[in-house]
Enzyme design. Structure first.
Site, mmCIF file in Angstrom:
data_model
loop_
_atom_site.group_PDB
_atom_site.id
_atom_site.type_symbol
_atom_site.label_atom_id
_atom_site.label_comp_id
_atom_site.label_asym_id
_atom_site.label_seq_id
_atom_site.Cartn_x
_atom_site.Cartn_y
_atom_site.Cartn_z
ATOM 1 N N CYS A 164 0.807 -1.220 0.000
ATOM 2 C CA CYS A 164 0.000 0.000 0.000
ATOM 3 C C CYS A 164 0.843 1.275 0.000
ATOM 4 O O CYS A 164 0.305 2.363 -0.179
ATOM 5 C CB CYS A 164 -0.926 0.002 1.210
ATOM 6 S SG CYS A 164 -1.735 -1.584 1.484
ATOM 7 N N HIS A 304 -3.209 8.121 5.182
ATOM 8 C CA HIS A 304 -3.378 6.768 4.648
ATOM 9 C C HIS A 304 -4.806 6.313 4.948
ATOM 10 O O HIS A 304 -5.476 5.778 4.075
ATOM 11 C CB HIS A 304 -2.352 5.825 5.267
ATOM 12 C CG HIS A 304 -2.320 4.480 4.629
ATOM 13 N ND1 HIS A 304 -2.148 4.311 3.270
ATOM 14 C CD2 HIS A 304 -2.444 3.229 5.146
ATOM 15 C CE1 HIS A 304 -2.161 3.012 2.984
ATOM 16 N NE2 HIS A 304 -2.354 2.334 4.101
ATOM 17 N N GLU A 315 -1.958 5.821 12.906
ATOM 18 C CA GLU A 315 -1.586 6.992 12.115
ATOM 19 C C GLU A 315 -1.879 8.277 12.887
ATOM 20 O O GLU A 315 -1.095 9.232 12.835
ATOM 21 C CB GLU A 315 -2.333 6.989 10.787
ATOM 22 C CG GLU A 315 -1.846 8.053 9.827
ATOM 23 C CD GLU A 315 -2.456 7.962 8.434
ATOM 24 O OE1 GLU A 315 -1.990 8.684 7.534
ATOM 25 O OE2 GLU A 315 -3.406 7.169 8.245
ATOM 26 N N LYS A 336 -9.778 7.898 0.886
ATOM 27 C CA LYS A 336 -10.193 6.500 0.759
ATOM 28 C C LYS A 336 -11.647 6.318 1.183
ATOM 29 O O LYS A 336 -12.267 5.301 0.864
ATOM 30 C CB LYS A 336 -9.279 5.585 1.565
ATOM 31 C CG LYS A 336 -7.881 5.430 0.998
ATOM 32 C CD LYS A 336 -7.069 4.411 1.787
ATOM 33 C CE LYS A 336 -5.668 4.244 1.235
ATOM 34 N NZ LYS A 336 -4.803 5.415 1.481
ATOM 35 N N HIS A 341 -9.623 1.575 -0.943
ATOM 36 C CA HIS A 341 -8.174 1.441 -0.847
ATOM 37 C C HIS A 341 -7.643 0.785 -2.119
ATOM 38 O O HIS A 341 -7.853 -0.403 -2.354
ATOM 39 C CB HIS A 341 -7.817 0.612 0.390
ATOM 40 C CG HIS A 341 -6.360 0.606 0.711
ATOM 41 N ND1 HIS A 341 -5.416 1.217 -0.080
ATOM 42 C CD2 HIS A 341 -5.670 0.051 1.746
ATOM 43 C CE1 HIS A 341 -4.227 1.048 0.453
ATOM 44 N NE2 HIS A 341 -4.355 0.351 1.556
ATOM 45 N N PHE A 400 1.513 -3.091 4.182
ATOM 46 C CA PHE A 400 1.857 -4.385 4.768
ATOM 47 C C PHE A 400 3.359 -4.625 4.594
ATOM 48 O O PHE A 400 3.949 -4.262 3.580
ATOM 49 C CB PHE A 400 1.086 -5.504 4.068
ATOM 50 C CG PHE A 400 -0.372 -5.619 4.457
ATOM 51 C CD1 PHE A 400 -0.917 -4.829 5.447
ATOM 52 C CD2 PHE A 400 -1.202 -6.518 3.808
ATOM 53 C CE1 PHE A 400 -2.255 -4.935 5.796
ATOM 54 C CE2 PHE A 400 -2.543 -6.640 4.150
ATOM 55 C CZ PHE A 400 -3.070 -5.843 5.153
#
Length: 414
Positions: A164, A304, A315, A336, A341, A400
């Site tokens: 991501c 994010h 975050e 998002k 996503h 990830f």
């Protein structure tokens, strides 16, 4: 050697809320939700029925019909977005040194839909009957390769595969590549097309996806009721250019790229480090990379913001660690909530939205926000975007594997 300035001179996108930059940015300003029931396959036997798909798009309207048959969907998105970005930039390749033009385009998963269909076909007909186009339409770097071929870019051509974080890594890597003197121009960003049974099933088994059927309560970053992300698809491609080179040809400039931070949590394969430690270091690096931009000068963060419990609280903690009390004065939103996503494409598309926010002086909303979470207590621009005088904006991408990438943009006032 003195570091060179880098500006954005062209942008292109296809994503769940639009087929180009103008359409997409207007949809973001209007708070349009691109999440809907899956149409690319029958999802009735699975737990997840929603995705943020690119809708009503015919690749043959912008790409060669013969080539389309031999391209993965993720490459189709990438080349289409790159064509828009190149047209937007008005770059004349006949006047350029093609060996000083780079391509850095990410894809997290590549052509997984091709793998799924080929596997099914080969189980019936034998694996030596696999399509000769299977490998070149599937490998993750082929979108970058296709773009280089399309426009004759002969400089470095590469594909960061960092889940991501990939799209932001691509933009940041391209920024440094130009800034440090290796190229004058770069096409960069990310692309993804993995709304498939296997992708959806894999993320579902990880308990990473939202499993409800209400699009308005599916991708809800920073909301106390968030319980997973919604898988999206698309591409976002930018033309980055050395400042003097852009000025010499009279190019229009959207924004300046001024800093980049990239770190690793080195903690867990999917969970972020406690307190968002790695993301905080990436944000701090981006500020320092820009020559030491003071935290209080940052007005907006395109977060994010995936709508997972761990990401959004982590975050938020990371932002507080870097910005201190200023964290409560700056705006933080997650687009998002509209696009879902898009994995490796997210950073590219969100870089475009961040640049447009600076250009237009408009902060996108986090739509469908209802229930505050004590662990997420910043200004997430709930439900309604707002006009604002923006000078610096940060775009965060966290992936990830513990990958963190943050790009700092500055309003263009030339």
């Amino acid at each position: 050697m003195e570091k060179r300035r880098v500006v954005i001179t062209g942008m292109g996108t296809i994503n769940p809320v639009g087929h180009n930059v103008a359409e997409s940015w207007q949809a973001v300003r209007d708070g349009v939700c691109g999440i809907a029931p899956i149409t690319q396959y029958d999802s009735s036997a699975q737990k997840v029925h929603l995705a943020a798909e690119v809708k009503n798009w015919d690749p043959t309207a912008v790409l060669d019909k013969k080539e389309v048959r031999h391209m993965g969907r993720y490459s189709q998105f990438a080349v289409a977005a790159a064509k828009e970005a190149m047209a937007d930039s008005a770059l004349n390749m006949e006047a350029e040194d093609s060996t000083r033009c780079a391509v850095i385009v990410s894809s997290g998963i590549g052509g997984i839909s091709t793998t799924e269909s080929e596997q099914t076909r080969c189980l019936q007909k034998g694996f030596d009957k696999a399509s000769p186009f299977y490998i070149p339409s599937n490998i993750a770097n082929m979108a970058a390769g296709r773009i280089a071929i399309e426009f004759g870019f002969k400089g470095m051509c590469t594909c960061p595969v960092t889940a991501c974080a990939g799209g932001s890594n691509a933009v940041g890597d391209a920024f440094r590549h130009i800034r440090d003197g290796y190229a004058e121009v770069a096409l960069c960003g990310g692309t993804e097309a993995c709304v498939t049974p296997l992708s959806i099933g894999g993320f579902t088994s990880m308990r990473a996806l939202h499993v409800g059927d209400d699009p308005t309560r599916a991708s809800i970053p920073f909301d106390a009721e968030r319980d997973g992300f919604v898988l999206g698809e698309g591409a976002g491609i930018l033309v980055l250019e050395e400042y003097e080179h852009a000025v010499a040809r009279g190019a229009k400039i959207y924004a300046e790229v001024v800093g980049y931070g990239a770190t690793c949590d080195a903690y867990h394969i999917t969970a972020p480090a406690p307190g968002g430690e790695g993301g905080a270091r990436a944000m701090q690096q981006a500020l320092e990379d820009a020559g030491g931009v003071a935290p209080e000068l940052v007005d907006y963060i395109n977060a994010h913001g995936t709508s997972t419990p761990l990401n959004d609280s982590g975050e938020t903690a990371a932002i507080k660690a870097v910005f201190g009390q200023h964290a409560y004065q700056l705006a933080v939103s997650s687009t998002k909530s509209m696009t879902g996503h898009m994995l490796g494409a997210a950073g590219g598309v969100e870089a475009i939205f961040t640049a447009m926010a600076l250009k237009d002086g408009y902060i996108p909303a986090t739509i469908n926000y209802k229930v505050p979470d004590p662990a997420c207590d910043l200004d997430y621009v709930p439900n309604q975007g707002r006009a604002a005088d923006l000078h610096y904006a940060l775009s965060n991408s966290l992936g990830f594997g513990g990958h963190n990438a943050c790009v700092l943009f500055k309003k263009w006032e030339g």
